[in-house]
Design a protein around this motif. Sequence first.
Motif, mmCIF file in Angstrom:
data_model
loop_
_atom_site.group_PDB
_atom_site.id
_atom_site.type_symbol
_atom_site.label_atom_id
_atom_site.label_comp_id
_atom_site.label_asym_id
_atom_site.label_seq_id
_atom_site.Cartn_x
_atom_site.Cartn_y
_atom_site.Cartn_z
ATOM 1 N N UNK A 90 0.822 -1.195 0.000
ATOM 2 C CA UNK A 90 0.000 0.000 0.000
ATOM 3 C C UNK A 90 0.866 1.258 0.000
ATOM 4 N N UNK A 91 1.903 1.245 0.830
ATOM 5 C CA UNK A 91 2.812 2.388 0.924
ATOM 6 C C UNK A 91 3.534 2.613 -0.399
ATOM 7 N N UNK A 92 3.937 1.542 -1.058
ATOM 8 C CA UNK A 92 4.630 1.671 -2.344
ATOM 9 C C UNK A 92 3.691 2.204 -3.423
ATOM 10 N N UNK A 93 2.458 1.735 -3.417
ATOM 11 C CA UNK A 93 1.478 2.216 -4.392
ATOM 12 C C UNK A 93 1.251 3.719 -4.229
ATOM 13 N N UNK A 94 1.143 4.151 -2.981
ATOM 14 C CA UNK A 94 0.917 5.564 -2.716
ATOM 15 C C UNK A 94 2.136 6.399 -3.097
ATOM 16 N N UNK A 95 3.300 5.905 -2.720
ATOM 17 C CA UNK A 95 4.539 6.675 -2.922
ATOM 18 C C UNK A 95 4.996 6.663 -4.371
ATOM 19 N N UNK A 96 5.017 5.514 -4.992
ATOM 20 C CA UNK A 96 5.622 5.367 -6.317
ATOM 21 C C UNK A 96 4.654 5.611 -7.473
ATOM 22 N N UNK A 97 3.350 5.573 -7.201
ATOM 23 C CA UNK A 97 2.385 5.770 -8.277
ATOM 24 C C UNK A 97 1.561 7.044 -8.060
ATOM 25 N N UNK A 98 0.810 7.104 -6.955
ATOM 26 C CA UNK A 98 -0.074 8.245 -6.737
ATOM 27 C C UNK A 98 0.688 9.546 -6.570
ATOM 28 N N UNK A 99 1.809 9.506 -5.854
ATOM 29 C CA UNK A 99 2.580 10.714 -5.596
ATOM 30 C C UNK A 99 3.696 10.934 -6.609
ATOM 31 N N UNK A 100 3.769 10.077 -7.596
ATOM 32 C CA UNK A 100 4.805 10.202 -8.612
ATOM 33 C C UNK A 100 4.515 11.386 -9.531
ATOM 34 N N UNK A 101 5.581 12.015 -10.011
ATOM 35 C CA UNK A 101 5.420 13.130 -10.950
ATOM 36 C C UNK A 101 4.841 12.656 -12.280
ATOM 37 N N UNK A 102 4.877 11.355 -12.530
ATOM 38 C CA UNK A 102 4.332 10.812 -13.772
ATOM 39 C C UNK A 102 2.811 10.881 -13.785
ATOM 40 N N UNK A 103 2.198 10.953 -12.593
ATOM 41 C CA UNK A 103 0.742 11.030 -12.492
ATOM 42 C C UNK A 103 0.369 12.481 -12.192
ATOM 43 N N UNK A 104 -0.081 13.187 -13.198
ATOM 44 C CA UNK A 104 -0.364 14.619 -13.066
ATOM 45 C C UNK A 104 -1.681 14.867 -12.347
ATOM 46 N N UNK A 105 -1.876 16.111 -11.955
ATOM 47 C CA UNK A 105 -3.151 16.532 -11.350
ATOM 48 C C UNK A 105 -4.298 16.207 -12.298
ATOM 49 N N UNK A 106 -4.107 16.515 -13.575
ATOM 50 C CA UNK A 106 -5.164 16.282 -14.558
ATOM 51 C C UNK A 106 -5.536 14.805 -14.640
ATOM 52 N N UNK A 107 -4.534 13.926 -14.601
ATOM 53 C CA UNK A 107 -4.792 12.488 -14.660
ATOM 54 C C UNK A 107 -5.527 12.025 -13.411
ATOM 55 N N UNK A 108 -5.111 12.504 -12.256
ATOM 56 C CA UNK A 108 -5.795 12.140 -11.007
ATOM 57 C C UNK A 108 -7.245 12.617 -11.038
ATOM 58 N N UNK A 109 -7.461 13.813 -11.567
ATOM 59 C CA UNK A 109 -8.812 14.358 -11.675
ATOM 60 C C UNK A 109 -9.700 13.453 -12.522
ATOM 61 N N UNK A 110 -9.181 12.973 -13.654
ATOM 62 C CA UNK A 110 -9.966 12.119 -14.537
ATOM 63 C C UNK A 110 -10.213 10.755 -13.904
ATOM 64 N N UNK A 111 -9.226 10.215 -13.203
ATOM 65 C CA UNK A 111 -9.400 8.924 -12.523
ATOM 66 C C UNK A 111 -10.468 9.025 -11.441
#
Length: 217
Positions: A90-111
């Motif tokens: 869970x910690x890795x998913x949050x740190x390496x994916x959700x908080x990664x610079x590869x996942x932009x605000x716009x992408x999070x908004x659409x998800x």
Amino acid sequence: MKDIELPITQTFSITIDTHNVDMSNAVEMEDGRLMVPLGNVVNNDISAITEKARANGGKVLYATTSIEQQLEGLLLGYFMGPFVEHEERRAMFEREILQSSALSYSTKKELVSKVVNELGLLPGKKKNRLQSSLKKIMEWRNAFAHGKVQHDNMQGCFVNYYSGGSKQLKLTDDFWSDLELIFKDCFELLKEAHDKIDGDAPNESNKKDAQKTSASS
């Protein structure tokens, strides 16, 4: 804490309506030409206004970070379930994916939009308000992060920025009031959606009961 002072660029301008110039204060020069005072490009009041605009812009950036963290929390709850105890996956998913610079605000908004639609976390009007608010917040964040605060004697204080073309955001008291309301509403809507995810998710004891029932049958 130390209050820092950093170098910044500032732009002040005077717009002149050549068809409506006040000639009552005109002064005749030695060569016969008339000199018309145009007023101050900058004074203490104008400086105070632009300083407040930059301070408010900084708050917009910080508040947008908080909204983005709410988006991450909602997505974390959807994909990984509610927090029970520390789990490295869970910690890795949050740190390496959700908080990664590869996942932009716009992408999070659409998800988040897809999650809200799939689970029916918000009724129609609230869902539409959430998407509208998230879009506006993204636009404001980009304006203050990449634009330039300026002041003009006729237009007042505004931000010039680029988003698919040159744009201008007028920083009036009405604008700031609307911005406050939209940020607060967005915060509450995301909290409501997140609470429903946590409330609908089965807890650990329910999972164990379900497993026992399945095994006994």
